[in-house]
Design a protein around this motif. Structure first.
Motif, PDB file in Angstrom:
ATOM      1  N   SER A 112     -16.063   8.076   9.501  1.00  0.00           N
ATOM      2  CA  SER A 112     -17.236   8.922   8.746  1.00  0.00           C
ATOM      3  C   SER A 112     -18.015   7.769   8.155  1.00  0.00           C
ATOM      4  N   ILE A 113     -17.610   6.768   7.780  1.00  0.00           N
ATOM      5  CA  ILE A 113     -18.257   5.915   6.740  1.00  0.00           C
ATOM      6  C   ILE A 113     -19.668   5.487   7.171  1.00  0.00           C
ATOM      7  N   TYR A 114     -19.780   5.132   8.547  1.00  0.00           N
ATOM      8  CA  TYR A 114     -20.843   4.688   9.285  1.00  0.00           C
ATOM      9  C   TYR A 114     -22.419   5.690   8.448  1.00  0.00           C
ATOM     10  N   ASN A 120     -22.043   0.096   1.698  1.00  0.00           N
ATOM     11  CA  ASN A 120     -22.550   0.852   0.775  1.00  0.00           C
ATOM     12  C   ASN A 120     -21.205   1.807   0.389  1.00  0.00           C
ATOM     13  N   GLY A 121     -20.820   2.155   1.419  1.00  0.00           N
ATOM     14  CA  GLY A 121     -19.304   3.087   1.178  1.00  0.00           C
ATOM     15  C   GLY A 121     -18.376   2.197   0.170  1.00  0.00           C
ATOM     16  N   LEU A 122     -18.110   1.171   0.353  1.00  0.00           N
ATOM     17  CA  LEU A 122     -17.018   0.169  -0.631  1.00  0.00           C
ATOM     18  C   LEU A 122     -17.606   0.251  -2.074  1.00  0.00           C
ATOM     19  N   ARG A 123     -19.078   0.306  -2.000  1.00  0.00           N
ATOM     20  CA  ARG A 123     -19.413   0.253  -3.509  1.00  0.00           C
ATOM     21  C   ARG A 123     -19.521   1.661  -4.033  1.00  0.00           C
ATOM     22  N   GLY A 133      -5.634   1.337  -6.728  1.00  0.00           N
ATOM     23  CA  GLY A 133      -5.812   2.211  -5.726  1.00  0.00           C
ATOM     24  C   GLY A 133      -6.247   1.706  -4.384  1.00  0.00           C
ATOM     25  N   TYR A 134      -6.135   2.749  -3.298  1.00  0.00           N
ATOM     26  CA  TYR A 134      -6.609   2.118  -2.069  1.00  0.00           C
ATOM     27  C   TYR A 134      -7.340   2.903  -1.425  1.00  0.00           C
ATOM     28  N   ALA A 135      -8.170   2.017  -0.381  1.00  0.00           N
ATOM     29  CA  ALA A 135      -9.116   2.838   0.307  1.00  0.00           C
ATOM     30  C   ALA A 135      -8.652   2.341   1.940  1.00  0.00           C
ATOM     31  N   ALA A 136      -9.000   3.461   2.818  1.00  0.00           N
ATOM     32  CA  ALA A 136      -8.702   3.309   4.217  1.00  0.00           C
ATOM     33  C   ALA A 136     -10.328   3.806   4.973  1.00  0.00           C
ATOM     34  N   PHE A 137     -10.963   2.827   5.832  1.00  0.00           N
ATOM     35  CA  PHE A 137     -12.052   3.370   6.439  1.00  0.00           C
ATOM     36  C   PHE A 137     -11.611   3.013   7.885  1.00  0.00           C
TER      37      PHE A 137
END
Length: 230
Positions: A112-114, A120-123, A133-137
């Motif tokens: 979905s991040i596209y 931009n999503g990272l920011r 914390g963690y992020a998974a894309f």
């Protein structure tokens, strides 16, 4: 046209390439399985990955999407699988997320991040993550430098921010994250749960909207993606 677009996908097993196995693999890399955690799943769609995550965690998931029928489908399935106590559905635009700072242990964006762009999503999500914390894309990437011109033209329109794996890894570091792991999705998770049922769905939709030129053009664009991948 938006309603017709959503109708294409409302009976699909998944709304993009992926699998339960890939979701599990990515989650296990975080090492959060035994902890009580809170997850934000952005652009969750009908929640194929949300349900997988809910079965693996001790905690809660806030699942967001901007199309209420998808959230309703997720809520119904969560109830069927006795997971309603773990999943909270919120109708929210992923470009306008409103949460507390340091709220989540894990932020998830599978396929979905596209919509808002990888960088931009990272920011945008960083302030919502707890320290450590963690992020998974999962995201579209170029695997080769010399793109066939048909692919380059298609993705210049569909995903103009798409870059190489190496460039995305650099974006991760440039935005203050530490990369834990990454892997390429297997070809089978494009066909079996997504492109094959989508192609069948498009055949049905062409018959239903045979007199709607705009709808037919949209279906042709979706078919083109399948044809290009093939």
């Amino acid at each position: 046209m938006n309603e017709i677009f959503y109708e294409v996908f409302d009976t699909m097993p998944r709304l993009g390439p992926g699998s339960a196995e890939a979701t599990k693999k990515a989650f296990k890399a975080t090492g959060l399985g035994s902890k009580r955690i809170e997850i934000l799943d952005i652009g969750c769609g009908t929640g194929a990955q949300t349900l997988v995550l809910a079965k693996m965690i001790n905690g809660k998931i806030i699942a967001t999407d901007n199309y209420q029928p998808f959230l309703d489908t997720l809520a119904d399935q969560a109830s069927t699988e006795n997971l309603s106590d773990k999943i909270i559905c919120k109708n929210m635009d992923m470009a306008k997320l409103e949460f507390e700072e340091n709220q989540f242990d894990l932020i998830w964006a599978e396929g979905s991040i596209y919509h808002i762009g990888f960088a931009n999503g990272l920011r945008k999500i960083k302030s919502f993550l707890k320290p450590n914390g963690y992020a998974a894309f999962s995201d579209l990437n170029w695997f080769k430098r010399n793109h066939p011109k048909e692919l380059a033209a298609f993705f210049a329109n569909e995903c103009p921010d798409m870059v190489s794996v190496e460039e995305n890894i650099k974006l991760i570091a440039d935005n203050g994250y530490k990369l834990i792991d990454f892997f390429r999705l297997d070809e089978s998770v494009f066909w079996e749960p997504y492109y094959t049922p989508l192609e069948k769905r498009l055949s049905t939709m062409r018959k239903k909207f045979a007199d709607n030129e705009d709808a037919l053009a949209m279906f042709a664009e979706l078919q083109l993606e399948i044809d290009l991948y093939r």
